[in-house]
Design a protein around this motif. Structure first.
Motif, PDB file in Angstrom:
ATOM      1  N   TRP A  26      -9.847  18.449  13.707  1.00 52.00           N
ATOM      2  CA  TRP A  26     -11.086  19.240  13.682  1.00 52.00           C
ATOM      3  C   TRP A  26     -12.148  18.649  14.602  1.00 52.00           C
ATOM      4  CZ3 TRP A  26     -10.262  18.022   7.979  1.00 52.00           C
ATOM      5  CH2 TRP A  26      -9.250  18.842   7.458  1.00 52.00           C
ATOM      6  N   PHE A  79     -14.494  13.696   5.624  1.00 54.17           N
ATOM      7  CA  PHE A  79     -13.964  14.740   6.499  1.00 54.17           C
ATOM      8  C   PHE A  79     -13.375  14.133   7.773  1.00 54.17           C
ATOM      9  CE2 PHE A  79     -16.853  17.707   4.133  1.00 54.17           C
ATOM     10  CZ  PHE A  79     -15.859  18.569   3.688  1.00 54.17           C
ATOM     11  N   ALA A  82      -9.963  12.898   6.809  1.00 58.88           N
ATOM     12  CA  ALA A  82      -9.064  14.039   6.615  1.00 58.88           C
ATOM     13  C   ALA A  82      -8.673  14.662   7.949  1.00 58.88           C
ATOM     14  CB  ALA A  82      -9.733  15.080   5.715  1.00 58.88           C
ATOM     15  N   SER A  83      -9.616  14.743   8.876  1.00 60.67           N
ATOM     16  CA  SER A  83      -9.343  15.308  10.194  1.00 60.67           C
ATOM     17  C   SER A  83      -8.280  14.518  10.937  1.00 60.67           C
ATOM     18  CB  SER A  83     -10.635  15.341  11.029  1.00 60.67           C
ATOM     19  OG  SER A  83     -10.399  15.850  12.325  1.00 60.67           O
ATOM     20  N   LYS A 106     -14.996  22.301   2.997  1.00 59.94           N
ATOM     21  CA  LYS A 106     -13.551  22.160   2.770  1.00 59.94           C
ATOM     22  C   LYS A 106     -12.838  23.496   3.005  1.00 59.94           C
ATOM     23  CE  LYS A 106     -10.166  21.395  -0.919  1.00 59.94           C
ATOM     24  NZ  LYS A 106      -9.937  21.058  -2.333  1.00 59.94           N
ATOM     25  N   ALA A 111      -8.982  22.447   4.318  1.00 61.81           N
ATOM     26  CA  ALA A 111      -8.609  21.033   4.169  1.00 61.81           C
ATOM     27  C   ALA A 111      -7.907  20.807   2.840  1.00 61.81           C
ATOM     28  CB  ALA A 111      -9.848  20.150   4.283  1.00 61.81           C
TER      29      ALA A 111
END
Length: 212
Positions: A26, A79, A82-83, A106, A111
């Motif tokens: 992302w 984030f 997670a990316s 999210k 996600a």
């Protein structure tokens, strides 16, 4: 000669605060952040440095990492992890409005590797440890000057997997160099640290045999 009435100054609403993801799937995606609660997202420059540190320490093997963002706030750190493909990211925050914003972000990102918990950070840390949850990477970015780090860091001993890392952000450097370091730092090594403006940030790891 008539004078024209002075124009009234136009008060434009400031642009909404946002955070930009700097790496991973992302990359460059902007995410809105609530202004009302005075959230303080970790600056881009700091996140870039910290995630480069982590990348070298974990050999870029993000898909094997379980992460905990204990004071999620803007979600910038969670984030970002997670990316980059973290196996799981658990974000904790006690404010309903913050959780709603994180839920929206999210959903925007789809996600599936992110889990959100509305809970007090310190209570949640104790509860997760009692339930046997363990993490490879824990983010601690609490409000500055409120003693949250001194409460949360000892609890991380019961939350980390062997060899796990803790990222700690603070308004002052952590007192590792003093002759008598505070008790809440017992068992921890500072393996990376830096400063950007008023932000002090550190990457911590437990001594071997220090987990409790």
């Amino acid at each position: 000669m008539q004078t024209k009435p002075a124009k009234r100054p136009q008060h434009r609403s400031p642009p909404p605060q946002q955070v930009r993801i700097i790496g991973g799937m992302w990359k460059r995606t902007p995410l809105p952040v609530l202004d009302a609660l005075g959230l303080r997202p970790t600056p881009d420059r700091v996140r870039e440095t910290v995630f480069n540190w982590i990348k070298h320490l974990v050999d870029a093997d993000w898909d094997q990492l379980d992460c905990l963002d204990l004071f999620a706030g803007s979600g910038a750190l969670g984030f970002e992890a997670a990316s980059r493909g973290a196996a799981s990211v658990t974000m904790v925050d006690s404010h309903p409005a913050v959780i709603r914003q994180l839920e929206q972000n999210k959903s925007k990102l789809k996600a599936d590797n992110i889990r959100l918990l509305r809970a007090d950070a310190i209570s949640s840390a104790r509860d997760l440890a009692l339930r046997g949850q363990r993490y490879d990477l824990i983010f601690l970015d609490p409000p500055y000057q409120q003693e949250f780090l001194s409460q949360a860091l000892p609890l991380c001993k019961g939350l980390l997997k062997e060899g796990g890392l803790v990222y700690a952000e603070s308004g002052l450097p952590l007192p590792f160099g003093v002759l008598q370091r505070p008790e809440w730092l017992d068992g921890w090594d500072c393996i990376r640290s830096d400063k950007a403006g008023m932000v002090h940030y550190q990457l911590l790891q437990l001594h071997k045999n220090s987990a409790s």
